[in-house]
Scaffold this motif. Sequence first.
Motif, mmCIF file in Angstrom:
data_model
loop_
_atom_site.group_PDB
_atom_site.id
_atom_site.type_symbol
_atom_site.label_atom_id
_atom_site.label_comp_id
_atom_site.label_asym_id
_atom_site.label_seq_id
_atom_site.Cartn_x
_atom_site.Cartn_y
_atom_site.Cartn_z
ATOM 1 N N LEU A 196 -3.981 0.849 -15.871
ATOM 2 C CA LEU A 196 -2.943 0.559 -14.878
ATOM 3 C C LEU A 196 -3.622 -0.904 -13.840
ATOM 4 O O LEU A 196 -3.159 -1.690 -13.850
ATOM 5 N N GLN A 197 -4.803 -0.402 -13.088
ATOM 6 C CA GLN A 197 -5.210 -1.204 -12.409
ATOM 7 C C GLN A 197 -5.774 -2.341 -12.946
ATOM 8 O O GLN A 197 -6.120 -3.331 -12.108
ATOM 9 N N ALA A 198 -6.265 -2.487 -14.088
ATOM 10 C CA ALA A 198 -6.715 -3.555 -14.786
ATOM 11 C C ALA A 198 -5.733 -4.639 -14.717
ATOM 12 O O ALA A 198 -6.220 -5.985 -14.815
ATOM 13 N N ASN A 199 -4.666 -4.380 -14.619
ATOM 14 C CA ASN A 199 -3.492 -5.303 -14.920
ATOM 15 C C ASN A 199 -2.944 -5.792 -13.476
ATOM 16 O O ASN A 199 -2.154 -6.547 -13.212
ATOM 17 N N LEU A 200 -3.842 -5.031 -12.486
ATOM 18 C CA LEU A 200 -2.994 -5.419 -11.081
ATOM 19 C C LEU A 200 -3.783 -6.605 -10.539
ATOM 20 O O LEU A 200 -3.308 -7.281 -9.342
ATOM 21 N N THR A 201 -5.027 -7.017 -10.952
ATOM 22 C CA THR A 201 -5.867 -8.165 -10.517
ATOM 23 C C THR A 201 -4.988 -9.387 -10.422
ATOM 24 O O THR A 201 -5.236 -10.463 -9.766
ATOM 25 N N SER A 202 -4.046 -9.637 -11.248
ATOM 26 C CA SER A 202 -3.024 -10.930 -11.256
ATOM 27 C C SER A 202 -2.113 -10.819 -10.075
ATOM 28 O O SER A 202 -1.364 -11.859 -10.045
ATOM 29 N N GLN A 203 -2.089 -9.855 -9.374
ATOM 30 C CA GLN A 203 -0.934 -9.787 -8.469
ATOM 31 C C GLN A 203 -1.058 -10.506 -7.233
ATOM 32 O O GLN A 203 -2.450 -10.620 -6.693
ATOM 33 N N THR A 204 -0.298 -11.378 -6.864
ATOM 34 C CA THR A 204 -0.506 -12.655 -5.894
ATOM 35 C C THR A 204 -0.707 -12.181 -4.392
ATOM 36 O O THR A 204 -1.448 -12.629 -3.804
ATOM 37 N N SER A 205 0.035 -10.843 -4.074
ATOM 38 C CA SER A 205 -0.200 -10.283 -2.570
ATOM 39 C C SER A 205 -0.187 -8.976 -2.712
ATOM 40 O O SER A 205 0.030 -8.163 -3.719
ATOM 41 N N VAL A 206 -0.499 -8.395 -1.545
ATOM 42 C CA VAL A 206 -0.598 -6.898 -1.275
ATOM 43 C C VAL A 206 0.749 -6.608 -0.541
ATOM 44 O O VAL A 206 0.640 -6.531 0.563
ATOM 45 N N PRO A 207 1.736 -5.935 -1.077
ATOM 46 C CA PRO A 207 3.048 -5.587 -0.221
ATOM 47 C C PRO A 207 2.814 -4.590 0.633
ATOM 48 O O PRO A 207 2.037 -3.630 0.646
ATOM 49 N N LYS A 208 3.342 -4.739 1.836
ATOM 50 C CA LYS A 208 3.372 -3.714 2.834
ATOM 51 C C LYS A 208 4.293 -2.679 2.566
ATOM 52 O O LYS A 208 5.690 -2.974 2.182
ATOM 53 N N VAL A 209 3.943 -1.387 2.845
ATOM 54 C CA VAL A 209 5.061 -0.410 2.053
ATOM 55 C C VAL A 209 5.097 0.732 3.380
ATOM 56 O O VAL A 209 4.149 1.098 4.165
ATOM 57 N N PHE A 210 6.286 1.361 3.614
ATOM 58 C CA PHE A 210 6.578 2.099 4.389
ATOM 59 C C PHE A 210 7.244 3.441 3.514
ATOM 60 O O PHE A 210 8.067 3.350 2.666
ATOM 61 N N VAL A 211 6.654 4.626 4.098
ATOM 62 C CA VAL A 211 7.218 5.870 3.527
ATOM 63 C C VAL A 211 8.295 6.705 4.256
ATOM 64 O O VAL A 211 7.690 7.017 5.434
ATOM 65 N N TYR A 212 9.521 6.661 3.843
ATOM 66 C CA TYR A 212 10.381 7.181 4.605
ATOM 67 C C TYR A 212 10.784 8.751 4.020
ATOM 68 O O TYR A 212 11.181 8.595 3.051
ATOM 69 N N ASP A 213 10.378 9.733 4.864
ATOM 70 C CA ASP A 213 10.298 10.898 4.264
ATOM 71 C C ASP A 213 11.682 11.536 4.728
ATOM 72 O O ASP A 213 12.807 12.085 3.860
ATOM 73 N N SER A 214 12.126 11.427 6.092
ATOM 74 C CA SER A 214 13.335 11.935 6.737
ATOM 75 C C SER A 214 13.597 11.673 8.080
ATOM 76 O O SER A 214 12.493 11.277 8.471
#
Length: 327
Positions: A196-214
């Motif tokens: 999976l990670q071998a295919n992530l090298t072409s990703q143009t940016s690193v998205p900012k992510v928030f985890v919403y539990d509750s």
Amino acid sequence: MTANVNIAIKHTSLLISGALLGLLHAGLANASGYPVTVQSCDRQVTFDHAPKAAVSNDVNLTEMILALGLQDHMAGFTGVSGWKTLDPSLRNGIGELKELSPKYPNKEVLLGADADFYFAGWNYGMRVGGGVTPDTLAPLGIKVYELTESCIHVMDKPKVSMHDMYNDLLNLGRIFGKAEQAQSLVDGYQQDLAKLQANLTSQTSVPKVFVYDSGEEQPFTSGRFGMPTALIEAAGGKNIVDDVQKSWTQIGWEAVIDRAPEVIIIVNYGDVTAEQKINFLRSNPAFENIPAVKNNHFVVLEYVEATPGPRNIKAIKRLAEAFRTAS
């Protein structure tokens, strides 16, 4: 004289027989792989044999047990139906095993099941200073192995990573005499993740992510030491509260708005559904300029996917796809 010699010969024979028997027993013990000693948070725990009446707490820890095929070593499980839905695949896996307690068990529950082993974690079946801990269970003959991710509650540890989950599977394999099966399982997970990670090298940016539990007044989320951070990073993203030195914790909505996440992970469990959580975020005017809300970039993870366990790899694949869409 002859009688004394005979007695001496008999005594020597008994000593030799005893020594040979001891060597035989030692050889059998070594052949079986026991005793084994594993690291559990800041403790070392030694097992002379595989547990015969194990109890696991929570769905994710129970699924680790099931992934190694240890049902025959279990007395039951705890901490699922009290606030989480029992997944059909988990029910099929555990078969006739009983849920001994819908929430955290007390000592009486574990003693009533004749448990000799408790697989739990801090805030996954045990609380610091609570009635069920490794120290309180040791005098009862119940050994405890602690979930690695949760060790931050009792000691300093490195930032969470996928190694935390792998470490638990490998240690469980050693504890139950299934080291080869555990290694094979972990190798498979690592290979899947590497592809999976071998295919992530072409990703143009690193998205900012928030985890919403509750939580509505204040959101409950996952920081630097919680498993979602490892999942997010493995999928090519960045947790916006990676600097918060906690596993799971409350923060202020202002921080979420200021850090402008591009993707929001919804943890689905309990009485408030994932859809209700998303609707809450969409309907609040204060959140309308958050990129994830504005662009409808939500991804839902079940509780059992967002906490350490066998479903983490599939969760990472889903996150990677969501991040790709958002970038």
